[in-house]
Enzyme design. Structure first.
Site, mmCIF file in Angstrom:
data_model
loop_
_atom_site.group_PDB
_atom_site.id
_atom_site.type_symbol
_atom_site.label_atom_id
_atom_site.label_comp_id
_atom_site.label_asym_id
_atom_site.label_seq_id
_atom_site.Cartn_x
_atom_site.Cartn_y
_atom_site.Cartn_z
ATOM 1 N N HIS A 156 0.833 -1.220 0.000
ATOM 2 C CA HIS A 156 0.000 0.000 0.000
ATOM 3 C C HIS A 156 0.863 1.265 0.000
ATOM 4 C CE1 HIS A 156 -3.362 -2.674 1.279
ATOM 5 N NE2 HIS A 156 -2.388 -3.257 1.957
ATOM 6 N N SER A 277 15.391 21.393 -16.543
ATOM 7 C CA SER A 277 14.207 22.198 -16.800
ATOM 8 C C SER A 277 14.633 23.487 -17.479
ATOM 9 C CB SER A 277 13.506 22.497 -15.473
ATOM 10 O OG SER A 277 12.723 23.669 -15.598
ATOM 11 N N LYS A 283 16.572 21.663 -11.371
ATOM 12 C CA LYS A 283 15.914 20.388 -11.692
ATOM 13 C C LYS A 283 16.799 19.374 -12.396
ATOM 14 C CE LYS A 283 12.151 19.363 -11.217
ATOM 15 N NZ LYS A 283 10.881 19.765 -11.825
ATOM 16 N N GLU A 290 10.118 8.260 -16.932
ATOM 17 C CA GLU A 290 8.773 8.810 -17.170
ATOM 18 C C GLU A 290 8.274 8.472 -18.569
ATOM 19 O OE1 GLU A 290 8.253 13.018 -15.330
ATOM 20 O OE2 GLU A 290 10.381 12.730 -15.710
#
Ligand code: ARG
Length: 471
Positions: A156, A277, A283, A290
């Site tokens: 979980h 970024s 970043k 992804e």
């Protein structure tokens, strides 16, 4: 460009219709298979006395010259010639004259496209199988680099029990082993030769389909000509395999993304596998993971597309079936790219062992071990669960962890607690105590690695078997 099928037509095809019905923009990638298939077909026609040997030789020389033209970039593909089959056949006749027109004897584009696609997919399956094995090897390399790293295991997405990082990674090894084996099954059913089915019903010429199969290294041929030209099961199976594989890659991607966040900081990806970024200078984004997670969607989509295209189709060939290739090719490209980048990303990834250990120091993931301790002292598990639950509630109230509780405090929850409880809930003790077969103890994980290596040896034999049949 005049059409190979132009005889019964009084008018030219509408330019928009040509554009809409043509498949050359994507099926040109099967040019090698198309030419190899045609060469085998021409040899068979000569062997069966359907054309002369000299005619076959002229045709084969012409096809080889076309192959060279395509490879050195001097062949121009024409949309008006619709597909790879007619582009090559038309050029053949331009090169060698009317005898080129004999090549299509006892053949149809329906069995020809099926042949090309089978051959193309077999070849790509062999490449993909090698890439899966390489990613499995990358996983083994990572586990060997960090054999003792401990981390929280989750259910979980809540901390559950401490595990070895290697154990977690090896779970993906075994998923990929199933993918490898599933792919072998797909290969076996793709290894089936459709040529000779003609348009749908076979042919009036005395052909030898087994001879063609042998030349092109197929071990089986389609028993039914209608099935041969209508079947796209092998594409659906490949896309099912690809969907499951991508689902696995998407799951590991989700973990890589989570683990590389500041909140987790369990791993650091190499700069070479991240991007920055355009606005936020700090970043470093895990784009590869992804994108693999994102691209999983299109592979699932291709599976649904071919299932939907086929579901209402009457036998045998229908033009709808031309829709089989773009999704298949895109899935092949996506899977190859994903596996390749993943293997190198895993190899370069740094694991933050100290951080993973320190989060374990500050959680309750040793609670099960405490309950098991009481069980070993004779308490039924349900009661032990209750005792430890109360202990955890006490710790939350006191703002401490189980490891910070003194023996006296423990004893106030149960008389069964003795000095050895303090050792029993240490992280390493908890990990190594899970020594049941397939568990996370270091003994079991070493055993898993031995089994994994044996599996890789067996897989290598499959890869060798594939390359032996290459054309
Ligand atoms: N380009 C076609 C395809 O990919 C080849 C077969 C065409 N057959 C036909 N009868 N129109 O399906």
């Amino acid at each position: 460009m005049s059409k190979l099928w132009g005889g019964r037509f009084a008018k030219n095809t509408d330019v928009m219709v040509e554009e809409f019905t043509s498949s050359i923009s994507f099926d040109q990638r099967m040019y090698r298979e198309d030419i190899a298939g045609s060469i085998a077909h021409a040899r068979m026609l000569a062997k069966c006395g359907i054309i002369d040997t000299t005619e076959a030789e002229t045709i084969i020389d012409g096809l080889q010259a076309i192959l060279a033209d395509i490879e050195n970039g001097t062949f121009s593909f024409e949309v008006s010639l619709e597909d790879i089959h007619m582009n090559i056949e038309k050029r053949l006749t331009e090169r060698i004259g009317a005898v080129g027109g004999k090549l299509h004897t006892a053949r149809s584009r329906n069995d020809q496209v099926a042949l090309d696609t089978h051959m193309y997919l077999k070849k790509e399956i062999e490449v993909i199988a090698g890439l899966i094995a390489d990613m499995q090897q990358a996983i083994l390399d990572v586990t060997e680099k960090y054999p003792r790293a401990v981390m929280p295991g989750y259910t979980h997405l809540q901390r559950a029990q401490p595990i070895l990082f290697a154990h977690h990674m090896l779970a993906y090894f075994f998923m990929l082993a199933r993918d490898f084996s599933r792919l072998k099954g797909v290969w076996e059913r793709t290894d089936m030769m459709p040529l000779g089915a003609g348009a749908l019903a076979g042919t009036t010429f005395p052909i030898d389909r087994h001879f063609v199969a042998e030349q092109l290294h197929f071990s089986q041929i389609y028993e039914n000509s209608m099935d041969a030209v209508s079947d796209r099961d092998y594409i659906m199976e490949f896309l099912s395999f690809a969907s499951i594989l991508m689902m696995h890659l998407s799951r590991i991607s989700e973990e890589i993304i989570l683990w590389s966040s500041s909140e987790f900081s369990f791993i650091e990806l190499d700069d070479a596998h991240c991007t920055g970024s355009s606005i936020m200078p700090q970043k470093k984004n895990p784009d590869v993971a992804e994108l693999v997670r994102g691209k999983t969607g299109r592979v699932f989509g291709h599976l649904m597309a071919i299932l939907t295209v086929s579901k209402g189709l009457p036998l045998a060939y229908n033009k709808d079936l031309q829709e089989d290739k773009e999704g298949l090719f895109d899935a092949i490209d996506t899977v190859k790219f994903s596996l390749t980048t993943y293997a190198s990303m895993l190899r370069a990834m740094r694991v933050n062992e100290n951080r993973m250990r320190s989060v374990l120091r500050n959680d309750f993931s040793n609670a099960t071990d405490m309950a098991d301790y009481l069980v070993k002292k004779g308490l039924p598990f349900r009661q032990a669960h209750e005792v430890v639950g109360k202990c955890v509630a006490y710790c939350i109230e006191q703002q401490k962890w189980l490891m910070d509780v003194s023996l006296e405090e423990f004893k106030s929850f149960s008389e069964l607690f003795e000095q050895d409880i303090l050792e029993a809930i240490q992280i390493e003790t908890c990990v190594d105590a899970r020594n049941s077969y397939g568990g996370t103890s270091s003994v079991q994980v070493r055993q898993e690695i031995t089994i994994a290596r044996k599996m890789m040896d067996k897989q290598r034999m499959v890869l060798d078997m594939y390359t032996k049949g290459n054309i």
